[in-house]
Scaffold this active site. Structure first.
Site, PDB file in Angstrom:
ATOM      1  N   TYR A   1     -14.489 -33.085  16.892  1.00  0.00           N
ATOM      2  CA  TYR A   1     -15.042 -32.379  17.905  1.00  0.00           C
ATOM      3  C   TYR A   1     -14.102 -32.938  19.202  1.00  0.00           C
ATOM      4  CZ  TYR A   1     -19.094 -31.164  14.982  1.00  0.00           C
ATOM      5  OH  TYR A   1     -19.625 -30.970  14.080  1.00  0.00           O
TER       6      TYR A   1
ATOM      7  N   PRO B   1     -28.319 -23.669  12.856  1.00  0.00           N
ATOM      8  CA  PRO B   1     -29.684 -23.312  12.549  1.00  0.00           C
ATOM      9  C   PRO B   1     -30.070 -21.957  13.139  1.00  0.00           C
ATOM     10  CG  PRO B   1     -29.793 -25.232  14.143  1.00  0.00           C
ATOM     11  CD  PRO B   1     -28.137 -24.941  13.687  1.00  0.00           C
TER      12      PRO B   1
ATOM     13  N   LEU C   1     -27.841 -16.030  17.383  1.00  0.00           N
ATOM     14  CA  LEU C   1     -28.265 -14.668  17.027  1.00  0.00           C
ATOM     15  C   LEU C   1     -29.702 -14.806  16.840  1.00  0.00           C
ATOM     16  CD1 LEU C   1     -26.757 -12.024  16.195  1.00  0.00           C
ATOM     17  CD2 LEU C   1     -27.120 -12.657  13.890  1.00  0.00           C
ATOM     18  N   LEU C   2     -30.295 -15.820  16.321  1.00  0.00           N
ATOM     19  CA  LEU C   2     -31.646 -15.927  16.042  1.00  0.00           C
ATOM     20  C   LEU C   2     -32.483 -15.813  17.463  1.00  0.00           C
ATOM     21  CD1 LEU C   2     -31.982 -17.978  12.724  1.00  0.00           C
ATOM     22  CD2 LEU C   2     -32.703 -15.686  13.083  1.00  0.00           C
TER      23      LEU C   2
ATOM     24  N   GLY D   1     -32.503 -13.849  19.467  1.00  0.00           N
ATOM     25  CA  GLY D   1     -32.708 -12.121  19.508  1.00  0.00           C
ATOM     26  C   GLY D   1     -32.154 -11.612  21.021  1.00  0.00           C
TER      27      GLY D   1
END
Length: 328
Positions: A68, A215, A220-221, A223
């Site tokens: 990273y 996670p 995307l989760l 919304g």
């Protein structure tokens, strides 16, 4: 703000106790290297604030890696923790050795570089980042065992290992008298492949903690992209070209987003907090997760997922809807 007391769980078969959420710090890469360009560059003050909010909210460990930003994430995390003084004295660090184009000997040869990047902080968990190197799993775990024996690291894990390689890593470390405590894998309500390919079952059998990355599927989760697809056009870095953000994916996954919205209203939390809560409870204590945060409010969102627990009925309802729309 006082620190919140959050129930901790054991990391694998170790005596190390971790919060069900850690903070992923890929985004602390300072735009350095190929991997670092995924995220906007965060200033030192922003990183420290994100780390501070996470600690105060009950998160007690931070996940970083050599790759990273070529050590920039490790340095930025260490600066933030050291800058917080006593507030961060018990904070735990997980980092990873990058295996590409290297042999297992590099694990022991480069450990002092990792410790230098972490500026006096200990490596509580050291992982092989990918299963691809010029050496065998056995050779890698033999070197990890050397680091464990010398006290340079406290615990050993792997990342992105399939069931077969995870079992082999576990077996080799066990012969040295150490447990393989973790395997860091991609897992979310939209990507449940570990439930079918043997990784989850083997982890439960062997007492290995699975650390779920992505996670929230790169946001995307939450919304927000379903409600406002124009946000995708304005994303920085290559993420906007991922298949996750195609119109067809947004349409396919809408029933799950609708359910997350409904449950968020019911529990008076956010959809992302519902998604994270499902992840850390549906399989008992086997799975922990490492959402990231590029802004203060993301860190606040993360810690909110630790303050409630979905009912079994709601865990099961999410399971059912998710199965229909997740990656096959």
């Amino acid at each position: 703000m006082e620190s919140i007391m959050i129930p901790l769980r054991k990391l694998g078969k170790s005596n190390l106790e971790i919060s069900a959420l850690g903070l992923g710090t890929w985004q602390f890469s300072k735009g350095n290297g190929m991997v670092g360009r995924f995220w906007p560059v965060l200033e030192k003050e922003e990183i420290q604030e994100i780390v501070k909010i996470s600690l105060e909210g009950g998160i007690n460990w931070f996940d970083t890696a050599e790759v990273y930003g070529k050590g920039k994430s490790e340095e930025g995390l260490a600066d933030a923790l050291n800058g917080l003084g006593d507030k961060a004295k018990d904070a735990l660090i997980a980092t990873k050795w990058w295996p590409a184009m290297r042999t297992a000997k590099s694990i022991t040869k480069t450990i002092d570089e990792r410790l230098k990047a972490l500026k006096g902080r200990k490596i509580d968990l050291y992982m092989v980042h990918q299963p691809f190197s010029f050496s065998s799993v056995k050779a890698e775990m033999d070197e990890m065992a050397e680091l464990l024996k010398s006290g340079k690291i406290r615990h050993a894990g792997v990342s992105n290992f399939n069931e077969e390689k995870m079992r082999e890593a576990h077996k080799v470390l066990d012969q040295h008298g150490f447990p393989l405590v973790s395997n860091q894998v991609k897992y979310s309500l939209l990507d449940r492949r570990i439930e079918k390919n043997g990784i989850l079952d083997a982890a439960k059998e062997l007492g290995i903690t699975l650390i779920a990355y992505s996670p929230l599927e790169q946001g995307l989760l939450t919304g927000k992209f379903h409600k406002n697809p124009d946000l995708i056009k304005n994303m920085s870095g290559p993420r906007k070209h991922f298949s996750s953000f195609k119109t067809s994916t947004l349409e396919r996954t809408k029933p799950l987003i609708d359910l997350l919205d409904k449950l968020a209203d019911e529990y008076n939390v956010s959809p992302s907090q519902v998604a994270l809560n499902w992840l850390i409870h549906f399989h008992g204590e086997t799975i922990v997760a490492i959402p990231g945060a590029t802004k203060k409010h993301h860190a606040q969102e993360n810690i909110g997922a630790l303050t409630f627990k979905l009912s079994q009925n709601h865990l099961d309802e999410l399971d059912m809807v998710s199965r229909d729309v997740s990656v096959k």
